[in-house]
Write a protein that holds these residues in place. Sequence first.
Motif, PDB file in Angstrom:
ATOM      1  N   PRO A   1       0.811  -1.217   0.000  1.00  0.00           N
ATOM      2  CA  PRO A   1       0.000   0.000   0.000  1.00  0.00           C
ATOM      3  C   PRO A   1       0.847   1.270   0.000  1.00  0.00           C
ATOM      4  O   PRO A   1       2.044   1.232   0.277  1.00  0.00           O
ATOM      5  CB  PRO A   1      -0.774  -0.114   1.304  1.00  0.00           C
ATOM      6  N   ARG A   2       0.169   2.381  -0.309  1.00  0.00           N
ATOM      7  CA  ARG A   2       0.798   3.692  -0.266  1.00  0.00           C
ATOM      8  C   ARG A   2       0.431   4.395   1.035  1.00  0.00           C
ATOM      9  O   ARG A   2      -0.621   4.142   1.610  1.00  0.00           O
ATOM     10  CB  ARG A   2       0.338   4.549  -1.439  1.00  0.00           C
ATOM     11  N   SER A   3       1.266   5.286   1.440  1.00  0.00           N
ATOM     12  CA  SER A   3       0.935   6.145   2.579  1.00  0.00           C
ATOM     13  C   SER A   3       1.695   7.444   2.430  1.00  0.00           C
ATOM     14  O   SER A   3       2.679   7.523   1.689  1.00  0.00           O
ATOM     15  CB  SER A   3       1.282   5.473   3.912  1.00  0.00           C
ATOM     16  N   GLY A   4       1.217   8.455   3.148  1.00  0.00           N
ATOM     17  CA  GLY A   4       1.863   9.750   3.057  1.00  0.00           C
ATOM     18  C   GLY A   4       1.506  10.630   4.221  1.00  0.00           C
ATOM     19  O   GLY A   4       1.083  10.149   5.291  1.00  0.00           O
TER      20      GLY A   4
ATOM     21  N   HIS B   1      -4.276  -4.186  -9.451  1.00  0.00           N
ATOM     22  CA  HIS B   1      -4.404  -2.725  -9.489  1.00  0.00           C
ATOM     23  C   HIS B   1      -3.102  -1.980  -9.277  1.00  0.00           C
ATOM     24  O   HIS B   1      -2.934  -0.863  -9.783  1.00  0.00           O
ATOM     25  CB  HIS B   1      -5.425  -2.263  -8.447  1.00  0.00           C
ATOM     26  N   GLU B   2      -2.141  -2.564  -8.548  1.00  0.00           N
ATOM     27  CA  GLU B   2      -0.889  -1.840  -8.341  1.00  0.00           C
ATOM     28  C   GLU B   2      -0.089  -1.745  -9.645  1.00  0.00           C
ATOM     29  O   GLU B   2       0.665  -0.791  -9.832  1.00  0.00           O
ATOM     30  CB  GLU B   2      -0.058  -2.474  -7.223  1.00  0.00           C
ATOM     31  N   VAL B   3      -0.249  -2.718 -10.537  1.00  0.00           N
ATOM     32  CA  VAL B   3       0.360  -2.616 -11.865  1.00  0.00           C
ATOM     33  C   VAL B   3      -0.307  -1.496 -12.655  1.00  0.00           C
ATOM     34  O   VAL B   3       0.359  -0.685 -13.310  1.00  0.00           O
ATOM     35  CB  VAL B   3       0.246  -3.952 -12.620  1.00  0.00           C
TER      36      VAL B   3
ATOM     37  N   SER C   1      -4.947  -5.993   0.247  1.00  0.00           N
ATOM     38  CA  SER C   1      -4.730  -5.958  -1.196  1.00  0.00           C
ATOM     39  C   SER C   1      -5.605  -4.942  -1.916  1.00  0.00           C
ATOM     40  O   SER C   1      -5.423  -4.700  -3.112  1.00  0.00           O
ATOM     41  CB  SER C   1      -5.006  -7.343  -1.795  1.00  0.00           C
ATOM     42  N   LYS C   2      -6.545  -4.328  -1.208  1.00  0.00           N
ATOM     43  CA  LYS C   2      -7.568  -3.530  -1.866  1.00  0.00           C
ATOM     44  C   LYS C   2      -7.074  -2.140  -2.257  1.00  0.00           C
ATOM     45  O   LYS C   2      -6.120  -1.601  -1.701  1.00  0.00           O
ATOM     46  CB  LYS C   2      -8.801  -3.408  -0.959  1.00  0.00           C
ATOM     47  N   ASN C   3      -7.793  -1.529  -3.218  1.00  0.00           N
ATOM     48  CA  ASN C   3      -7.419  -0.201  -3.729  1.00  0.00           C
ATOM     49  C   ASN C   3      -7.516   0.880  -2.663  1.00  0.00           C
ATOM     50  O   ASN C   3      -6.866   1.931  -2.774  1.00  0.00           O
ATOM     51  CB  ASN C   3      -8.329   0.193  -4.884  1.00  0.00           C
ATOM     52  N   LEU C   4      -8.344   0.677  -1.671  1.00  0.00           N
ATOM     53  CA  LEU C   4      -8.455   1.544  -0.494  1.00  0.00           C
ATOM     54  C   LEU C   4      -8.311   0.624   0.703  1.00  0.00           C
ATOM     55  O   LEU C   4      -9.144  -0.272   0.907  1.00  0.00           O
ATOM     56  CB  LEU C   4      -9.810   2.263  -0.471  1.00  0.00           C
TER      57      LEU C   4
ATOM     58  N   ALA D   1      -8.601   6.192  10.412  1.00  0.00           N
ATOM     59  CA  ALA D   1      -7.615   7.232  10.102  1.00  0.00           C
ATOM     60  C   ALA D   1      -6.847   6.904   8.829  1.00  0.00           C
ATOM     61  O   ALA D   1      -6.642   7.766   7.957  1.00  0.00           O
ATOM     62  CB  ALA D   1      -6.652   7.394  11.279  1.00  0.00           C
ATOM     63  N   LEU D   2      -6.409   5.645   8.696  1.00  0.00           N
ATOM     64  CA  LEU D   2      -5.705   5.235   7.482  1.00  0.00           C
ATOM     65  C   LEU D   2      -6.600   5.384   6.261  1.00  0.00           C
ATOM     66  O   LEU D   2      -6.163   5.840   5.194  1.00  0.00           O
ATOM     67  CB  LEU D   2      -5.245   3.786   7.612  1.00  0.00           C
ATOM     68  N   LEU D   3      -7.853   5.009   6.397  1.00  0.00           N
ATOM     69  CA  LEU D   3      -8.776   5.067   5.265  1.00  0.00           C
ATOM     70  C   LEU D   3      -9.104   6.500   4.872  1.00  0.00           C
ATOM     71  O   LEU D   3      -9.272   6.803   3.686  1.00  0.00           O
ATOM     72  CB  LEU D   3     -10.041   4.292   5.591  1.00  0.00           C
ATOM     73  N   LEU D   4      -9.181   7.391   5.834  1.00  0.00           N
ATOM     74  CA  LEU D   4      -9.419   8.800   5.508  1.00  0.00           C
ATOM     75  C   LEU D   4      -8.268   9.362   4.687  1.00  0.00           C
ATOM     76  O   LEU D   4      -8.474  10.148   3.755  1.00  0.00           O
ATOM     77  CB  LEU D   4      -9.620   9.609   6.793  1.00  0.00           C
TER      78      LEU D   4
END
Length: 396
Positions: free
Chosen positions: A22-25, A359-361, A195-198, A249-252
């Motif tokens: 996953p991504r995070s920022g 989806h990550e591809v 694994s999900k997009n969100l 919080a992560l999902l927001l």
Amino acid sequence: MTGRLAINGGTPVRTAPWPAWPRSGAAERRALTEVLESGRWGLGGAAVPELEARFAALHGARYAVACCNGTMALQAALVAVGVQPGDQVVTSSYSFVATAHAVRSLGAVPAFVDVEPGTHNLDPKRIEDAITARTTAILPVHIGGRPADMDRVNKIAARRGLRVVEDAAQAWLAGWRSCPVGTLGDAGAFSFQSSKNLTAGEGGMVLADDEALYRRAWSWHDCGRDPGGSPHEHAAAGLNLRMTEFQAALLLGGLERLPAEQAIRRQAMDALTAGLDEVDGVKTPDPDERITAHGCHIFMVRLDESRLAADPHGRCGKGWIIEALRAEGIPAHPGYATPLGKGLPVCERLCRTTIWIKHEVLLAGAAEMQDVVEAFAKVLAAARSGSRTPAGQPTR
């Protein structure tokens, strides 16, 4: 396509990495810090209600119930529409096992229906044959993020007096005739697994427009309490399926990026469709103008067995093709190995021939999909010839 296959010592089509997931920022760090410092990590926090409101608004729903995971969100949605022990729920045979587990966890029985070959979705033509006197609901699965044929599902449900719960675990922001999935039936359930997009690692959401249905789902997910009622009054049976404030919080944070990321994925899917349509030996998903937005979790292609030389076991060599694609730098995935039910020939064939591009591809963008197309063309040239290498190239 020429050149020795990478699996046989040739040069891979791609050596560059694909986007990590996953991504995070900064948005996630800020939201997590706010929860940490608030001292409210569960009940009484602000993140879960905010997530419910924003997710519902994004999908055009009146109500949302945040749950600990997608399976339990699906269970809560089934409870809300009145599924009880001994009932039958008609559903798709091509899905993750959680679709069946959510039904069975309530003492109900899943009736698996075969799927359409060009969509991997529940075949509406087969639904009525599966309906019995015990059937109370239809559970279509928007597999890979592609909306099922909700026109025909809802028409059958209305005619037979059945409820409809959408398994939208892979279908965030997907649309059918410009209406978001999860709001096309009586209730919809989404997943936020790793694994999900969100994603928050785990998590789920129930969407509904009917207040009574929402209140039943909410009560079931919160120990039988009533929304807004006393925490020590339990009007009905229920479980603790609540989402934590840290998950919310992560999902927001992820929700801020989701629309832009989905746009990138959709452009990539369009590029893959156009490119792979020109490759002999593979079939892309059937087009459908009623699908106004794809959830873009998985791009599914089918190997054309009639165009591929059989392996020593009389198969089209899907396992070898996936291994060869991976050697070329393409993280191809075999998808589901077996149907959820038995005696379903279309689903059996799809399990034998379907390859997933996840989806990550797709997040690499449309231009990068040329590598995927080139690798498929290279590998399938060998699969068509039966030599397992492109014509004129020796094996090593």
